[in-house]
Design an enzyme around this catalytic site. Structure first.
Site, PDB file in Angstrom:
ATOM      1  N   HIS A  75       0.863  -1.186   0.000  1.00  0.00           N
ATOM      2  CA  HIS A  75       0.000   0.000   0.000  1.00  0.00           C
ATOM      3  C   HIS A  75       0.895   1.229   0.000  1.00  0.00           C
ATOM      4  O   HIS A  75       1.551   1.537   0.996  1.00  0.00           O
ATOM      5  CB  HIS A  75      -0.909   0.004   1.226  1.00  0.00           C
TER       6      HIS A  75
ATOM      7  N   ASP B 194       1.143   5.061  -0.286  1.00  0.00           N
ATOM      8  CA  ASP B 194       0.469   6.354  -0.220  1.00  0.00           C
ATOM      9  C   ASP B 194       1.141   7.370  -1.140  1.00  0.00           C
ATOM     10  O   ASP B 194       2.361   7.548  -1.094  1.00  0.00           O
ATOM     11  CB  ASP B 194       0.513   6.900   1.209  1.00  0.00           C
TER      12      ASP B 194
ATOM     13  N   ASP C 231      -7.782   1.659   2.327  1.00  0.00           N
ATOM     14  CA  ASP C 231      -7.363   2.569   3.391  1.00  0.00           C
ATOM     15  C   ASP C 231      -8.249   3.790   3.596  1.00  0.00           C
ATOM     16  O   ASP C 231      -8.193   4.402   4.656  1.00  0.00           O
ATOM     17  CB  ASP C 231      -5.916   3.019   3.159  1.00  0.00           C
TER      18      ASP C 231
ATOM     19  N   HIS D 258      -6.118   9.717  -0.466  1.00  0.00           N
ATOM     20  CA  HIS D 258      -6.845   9.741   0.801  1.00  0.00           C
ATOM     21  C   HIS D 258      -6.050  10.335   1.958  1.00  0.00           C
ATOM     22  O   HIS D 258      -6.531  10.318   3.097  1.00  0.00           O
ATOM     23  CB  HIS D 258      -7.343   8.328   1.147  1.00  0.00           C
TER      24      HIS D 258
END
Length: 993
Positions: free
Chosen positions: A55, A57, A179, A425
């Site tokens: 994951h 970001d 997420d 996000h």
């Protein structure tokens, strides 16, 4: 028809500059990829799909660049380029291994750096289904605060890039929103319209999760729209452990869990215990799901920088766990992907439960409701919304220049990239570290600068009549009433560009110098009504404002053409005398439709009358004290970037010795300037001819010298009996019903009566009563909002917290700018009326509030006659308007002389007796001088032709609408649009004149 006529009709086929994407195309067939490459399950076993993932970001604790390159490791050990390098190395020699990748903002950068040999290896991995792209957007966007236009844009940027690079084998089939902090019905609807077969996410309210795991309803069919369009349902699955590996089985180099030690000679040999522990966890998870197939996420934030460590241990886990099948074990482990897991579930003869509401708000425990980020970093949220509007105009102008074969300055991709990243996000949410927020602002600023270059190229091409070049075009910061060209020149031209496909009227306000009275000439040289009005003291005092202007020139730009511009000539009045503007001693403002009455004692609004109907109300600013705490326990949670947790349930009055009011009146606009104190003020504004009230507020710097964080709200109170029910939009489109202290999907325990009743508002929030009255507020950026008492609406406009909420960002939300606390200026539109008229105004005004005209300035010493002889004063790039219930959502260039166009029905079912009906839009002759030679319908992402889309079909508990292959009615050039429907087409245009 003679041959000369034929030649004229098809004389030139436009070839457009190839930008950073291409259109939908079946470039590589999926014969060897897709579901047919999935591993087979074993009947009679609990099949454990191990999903290796990272994951990544697109900014959070570090900037996008720092994450990509692995810089500033003292903040976080994370380097995306090394992750992809390592994963590719581990996949190429091990055919059983699989991996998924999500964020195209990172992958596309990595791809551009590779040599052809590496690209060939990766293409083969993709074609074999061993490296699979999931989600596929530029980022994993937020679902609460991202506007639907921007979600579509960022997803399309990633999906089309994948299609251009890998063809059909690169097309994601599954949405992976593991997420984001709550999940939107409109987001699910958009995914369905993009052709996804399923959606997986990780964050689910703690009470909802407890209910679902008990009832084995962690997987469902989400009915994501009220529209009669038959493709809006989406299979949805909730991950068992967010997106983390099972406890104790994190094999990344930055984890501390024990590896699988399989040498029996070693004193640390642990195979039996490790496998037993793992299978016990699998048993626990299987008990929460409806089938004998489960998915385990084997990865986490920025994992797999040394992929060998992960894969080597998983290889052993699979080997030794499956060996137990000979001893009667019911578990079958294998590498898989969310796509393969979804296909396996689809093969089961299961009737799935359904869901129709959304997953907001998200509470991770009884005192941690993630509703603060709905408002966090309000200036950033405003900048993103304004940049979104600019990008749509920029794409339209770019398309116009491409059709004309004109050269242009400016790199459109820079803005697309920036806006794609901003939907992440931890970007639009305002939940990043401060230095990352500043980097995001810089990325966006660079994109704006490139768009300005394209705008200038557009004006230089379209406005010039002869050979005289257009003088320099300038752009201003009108949000702070600062504009050097209009303040330092007595004569200038204002260009007003309308990006809507409708003829519209817009009030224009520009700061001007004192000492001169100005007049405005329209496109024909006629003097227009205009008005000078003082700039509010709080606006003049905005930190960072560099301007001596004390007043603004106001005029109504009438009949702005669709996708076109008008130029207005501003010059001194012949008398040359300054217009003196004096405040009036009155407590009301009005036009022919609306009047606002102020209470002489409180200085607050006491009533609003619309079309003869008076509504008593009070609008005021209040504040919640932010809860402090060390976050060691749930009941010690602090209010922070993510979490809204007020100290009490009742907001406090803004400190004030009395709200001071000053009233100004004129023929075009009337205003009441309210001042609460040095850090809260507002202008109440009513324009001639309009049916709504504009509330222009300035809040900040929020004082924190008392050691208390403060969260500022605007609240409007009426005597409406709304029965504890209110309504909010979903990403600016659908409207959802909210009931105080009620959740549709699970029994809800009231522990945070304020924060747990806050919902995201991107466009509108309203209350209504049983006799048809409705009060609506429109917003100019994402905000948190609620109705905590009957007849009330409250919106959080600004927040400054002094404690971190301990969810990772590691900083208090204590924004500073220009050496002081952040000051924010914003706008609310207040609408009062019956339900039908209110929804009509809500839909039209929300689009007008978003699609503000693009305004530019050209100082000039020429007379109007001289100017109009050299330059056009009006231009439009489409031949006619679209119907009032249709929005031209997208118009942009694609490779090979093609264009992507999206048409959107902006009304939902039942909102208006006429405008909610199905509408037909003709594309024939829409582009002057061109004919459409082909129009191929695509899925919403623009990466797949609709005729090629075959979604999985599911058995739902409420079977009136199945999620499956649905071919929309295609009649080109006539396009049929049902309520809330968006249809996308790739057009080929040929010049005919």
């Amino acid at each position: 028809m003679g041959i000369n006529t034929v030649l004229k009709l098809v004389c030139v086929i436009l070839m457009v500059e190839i930008i950073h994407q291409s259109s939908a195309r079946p470039s590589i067939r999926a014969d060897n990829c897709g579901y047919q490459t999935c591993p087979l399950e074993k009947e009679g076993f609990i099949n454990v799909h191990l999903v290796a993932h990272t994951h990544d970001d697109a900014g959070w604790l570090k900037t996008v660049d720092q994450y990509y390159y692995g810089a500033r490791s003292q903040i976080q050990e994370a380097g995306v380029q090394y992750i992809i390098d390592s994963v590719v190395d581990e996949l190429k020699d091990h055919p059983d291994r699989r991996f998924i990748y999500v964020e195209m903002a990172f992958f596309s950068r990595w791809w551009e750096e590779q040599n052809e040999a590496t690209k060939s290896i990766v293409r083969e991995l993709v074609n074999q289904g061993r490296l699979e792209f999931i989600n596929g957007g530029w980022c994993m966007n937020d679902e609460a605060t991202a506007y639907y236009v921007d979600i579509i844009d960022q997803m399309s940027l990633g999906l089309i890039t994948l299609n251009d690079t890998f063809g059909e084998c690169g097309r994601p089939r599954i949405a992976w929103q593991i997420d984001p902090f709550g999940h939107s019905r409109e987001q699910a609807n958009l995914f369905a319209e993009m052709g996804y077969d399923g959606l997986f996410f990780g964050r689910l309210d703690h009470e909802d999760k407890r209910e679902r795991t008990t009832k084995k309803t962690m997987e469902m069919i989400w009915k994501a729209s009220n529209s009669p369009v038959n493709q809006s349902s989406l299979f949805t699955a909730v991950n068992y452990n967010l997106y983390q590996p099972p406890p104790g089985f994190c094999f990344d180099i930055y984890c501390n869990d024990e590896p699988i030690i399989d040498d029996p000679k070693s004193k640390d040999y642990n195979v039996e215990q490790r496998v037993t522990d793992f299978l016990n966890y699998c048993e626990e998870q299987a008990n929460a799901y409806a089938t004998d197939s489960i998915l385990l996420t084997m990865g986490s934030d920025f994992h797999y920088q040394d992929a060998n460590v992960w894969f080597k241990n998983m290889d052993k886990l699979i080997k030794y766990a499956n060996a137990r099948q000979m001893e009667g074990s019911r578990f079958n482990l294998f590498y898989s992907t969310p796509s393969c897991y979804t296909k396996a579930l689809n093969d089961h003869a299961v009737t799935w439960p359904t869901k129709t509401d959304d997953f907001f708000p998200y509470g991770s425990d009884s005192h941690a409701y993630w509703t603060g980020y709905f408002t966090s970093r309000p200036a950033s949220k405003y900048m993103i919304r304004q940049a979104s509007n600019l990008l749509q105009s920029c794409k339209q102008m770019d398309a116009t220049l491409a059709r004309q074969g004109a050269t242009k300055a400016g790199d459109l991709f820079t803005m697309k990239d920036a806006m794609g990243i901003m939907q992440h996000h931890d970007a639009v949410t305002g939940t990043e570290k401060q230095h990352v927020a500043e980097d995001y602002a810089l990325l966006l600023h660079k994109g704006v600068e490139e768009c300005r270059k394209i705008q200038t190229s557009y004006y230089e091409k379209e406005l010039v009549l002869g050979n005289t070049p257009l003088p320099k075009v300038s752009y201003c910061q009108l949000n702070i009433s600062q504009c050097e060209p209009s303040e330092t020149n007595n004569q200038f031209v204002i260009n007003v560009y309308n990006s809507m496909a409708l003829v519209v009227d817009r009030y224009i306000r520009v700061p001007v110098a004192s000492g001169t009275n100005f007049r405005v000439l329209d496109t024909l040289g006629n003097t227009m009504p205009s008005q000078s009005i003082p700039i509010a003291e709080s606006v003049k005092a905005l930190p960072g404002r560099v301007s001596t202007a004390t007043r603004e020139l106001v005029f109504l730009a009438r009949q702005l053409p669709p996708l076109g511009s008008k130029s207005y000539f501003v010059q001194p009045e012949p008398s040359g005398e300054d217009e003196t503007i004096e405040p009036e001693n009155k407590s009301s403002i009005s036009n022919e439709k609306v009047s606002v009455e102020i209470d002489d004692v409180t200085g607050l609004i006491k009533s609003v009358t619309v079309n003869g109907k008076t509504t008593p109300l009070k609008q005021e600013f209040l504040w919640y004290a932010s809860k402090s705490g060390d976050n060691s326990e749930a009941d010690k949670r602090a209010s922070g970037a993510y979490i809204f947790r007020p100290e009490g349930n009742d907001p406090l009055a803004i400190p004030s010795s009395g709200v001071r009011t000053t009233t100004y009146s004129g023929d075009l606009v009337q205003e009441i300037h309210q001042v609460y104190n040095p850090w809260v003020s507002q202008t109440i504004r009513v324009y001639k001819g309009q049916e709504h009230v504009e509330l222009d507020w300035v809040v900040g710097p929020i004082p924190v010298e008392d050691g208390i964080g403060k969260e500022i709200i605007s609240r409007i109170s009426t005597d409406m009996v709304s029965k504890e029910t209110f309504y909010t939009d979903a990403n600016g489109r659908q409207t959802l019903e909210r009931v105080l202290d009620v959740r549709e999907s699970y029994p809800y325990t009231v522990t945070e009566p304020v924060a747990a009743n806050y919902y995201p508002v991107n466009s509108h929030i309203f209350v209504k009563d049983s006799i048809g009255n409705q009060m609506t507020v429109l917003v100019d950026r994402p905000q948190g909002g609620s109705s905590l008492h009957d007849g009330e609406l409250e919106l959080m406009v600004h927040r400054r917290c002094l404690y971190d909420d301990a969810f990772g960002v590691g900083e208090a939300l204590n924004e500073m700018a220009y050496g002081t606390g952040l000051v924010v200026r914003g706008t609310h539109f207040l609408i009062l009326g019956d339900k039908t008229n209110s929804m009509k105004l809500t839909r039209s005004l929300s689009h007008e509030l978003y699609k503000q005209p693009q305004i530019s300035f050209i100082p000039s010493t020429l007379s109007y006659q001289e100017w109009s002889a050299l330059y056009k004063t009006e231009y439009q790039s489409i031949s006619r308007t679209l119907p009032n219930n249709v929005n031209l959502l997208t118009l942009e260039t694609l490779a090979g002389g093609k264009y992507l166009i999206r048409l959107e029905h902006i009304y939902d079912v039942g909102e208006d007796p006429i405008l909610s009906q199905t509408v037909t839009v003709s594309l024939e002759g829409l582009f002057p001088g061109f004919t459409i030679t082909s129009a191929e319908e695509t899925m919403l992402g623009g990466n797949q032709f609709k005729k090629d889309s075959y979604r999985l079909i599911w058995n739902a508990a409420s079977p009136e609408r199945k999620a499956g292959h649905q071919m929309g009615e295609v009649r080109i050039p006539a396009v049929l649009l049902k309520p809330m429907e968006i249809r996308s087409f790739i057009l080929t245009l040929v010049r005919i004149i």
